[in-house]
Design an enzyme around this catalytic site. Structure first.
Site, PDB file in Angstrom:
ATOM      1  N   HIS A 164       0.813  -1.200  -0.179  1.00 40.59           N
ATOM      2  CA  HIS A 164      -0.052   0.021  -0.098  1.00 40.59           C
ATOM      3  C   HIS A 164       0.796   1.038  -0.103  1.00 40.59           C
ATOM      4  CE1 HIS A 164       0.534  -0.687   4.328  1.00 40.59           C
ATOM      5  NE2 HIS A 164       0.886   0.575   4.454  1.00 40.59           N
ATOM      6  N   HIS A 185       3.680   7.187   3.816  1.00 39.39           N
ATOM      7  CA  HIS A 185       4.579   6.086   3.810  1.00 39.39           C
ATOM      8  C   HIS A 185       4.195   5.098   2.645  1.00 39.39           C
ATOM      9  CE1 HIS A 185       2.128   4.200   6.672  1.00 39.39           C
ATOM     10  NE2 HIS A 185       2.126   3.057   5.945  1.00 39.39           N
ATOM     11  N   GLU A 201       7.719   0.863   5.267  1.00 32.78           N
ATOM     12  CA  GLU A 201       7.288   0.161   6.105  1.00 32.78           C
ATOM     13  C   GLU A 201       7.463  -1.358   5.287  1.00 32.78           C
ATOM     14  OE1 GLU A 201       2.913   0.047   6.600  1.00 32.78           O
ATOM     15  OE2 GLU A 201       3.046  -1.293   8.287  1.00 32.78           O
TER      16      GLU A 201
END
Lengths: 134, 134
Positions: free
Chosen positions: B7, B79, B130
């Site tokens: 994502h 992010h 991440e």
């Protein structure tokens, strides 16, 4: 209306170092640098299984990436690109809803040889969004 | 090593307005808001054909998103998340290469119920990354 996420672009201060990091440390499939003089950038594409990452570095004094790297010397996520089937229909739908398109509002031919537009970040949660007709 | 782009997260100052914009103006498939008190965020997931967009809004006074929105009042791309098969092996490979992991270096359970780590943006071209084990 929007389809696939075509790519996420990261502006980087050192293209060779960033490409090497993605290839050697992150273990991704990294292409060769490509100069795009019409866009004032040199790009390296990283192929992920479901989308691409585009590393961007300024090319030429008028590059639109210079200002971004001045504000963000370490680099940063620069924009994200959504695919659309009909870029003029997408533009008209967005401008009817009050959103602003950057530049003169006419699609340009982007780094992938397809028509693109950029949307005003202030109208899209601070995110610079590129639309690409595929 | 890295796999799919799981994502891209966008921090937004007005979650309802951002969700409505993605649903009504951009024509995407938008989920219901979900509170994630352990992470200090309320999230809305947007399903694209090949990946997800995660709209993030602060939840609680200690939310890690407050500082980002203070610096970026209109919001911004916060992010991006890459999938990995083995998060401990990924961490060890990255730290061996000199990259820093945020926090104590141990994976936490992320918003999707899977182990995650965040990497230091200064070591990754200014982009907050991440890693999620899938």
């Amino acid at each position: 209306m929007i389809g696939r996420l075509n790519h996420v672009a990261i502006a980087v201060p050192d293209l060779d170092a960033a490409a090497a990091q993605y290839r050697d440390t992150l273990g991704a499939t990294v292409g060769a640098p490509q100069d795009e003089p019409d866009h004032g950038v040199t790009v390296v594409f990283i192929e992920l299984p479901n989308t691409k990452i585009e590393l961007l570095h300024p090319l030429g004094d008028a590059s639109p990436i210079h200002g971004f790297l001045e504000k963000n010397p370490a680099g940063g996520i620069h924009h994200m690109c959504y695919e659309v089937a009909d870029i003029l229909a997408a533009r008209d739908r967005l401008t009817s809803a009050g959103a602003r398109v950057l530049g003169d509002g006419e699609p340009k031919i982007g780094a992938h040889g397809k028509p693109v537009l950029f949307l005003h970040p202030k109208d899209f949660n601070g995110a610079l969004i590129e639309l690409e007709q595929v």
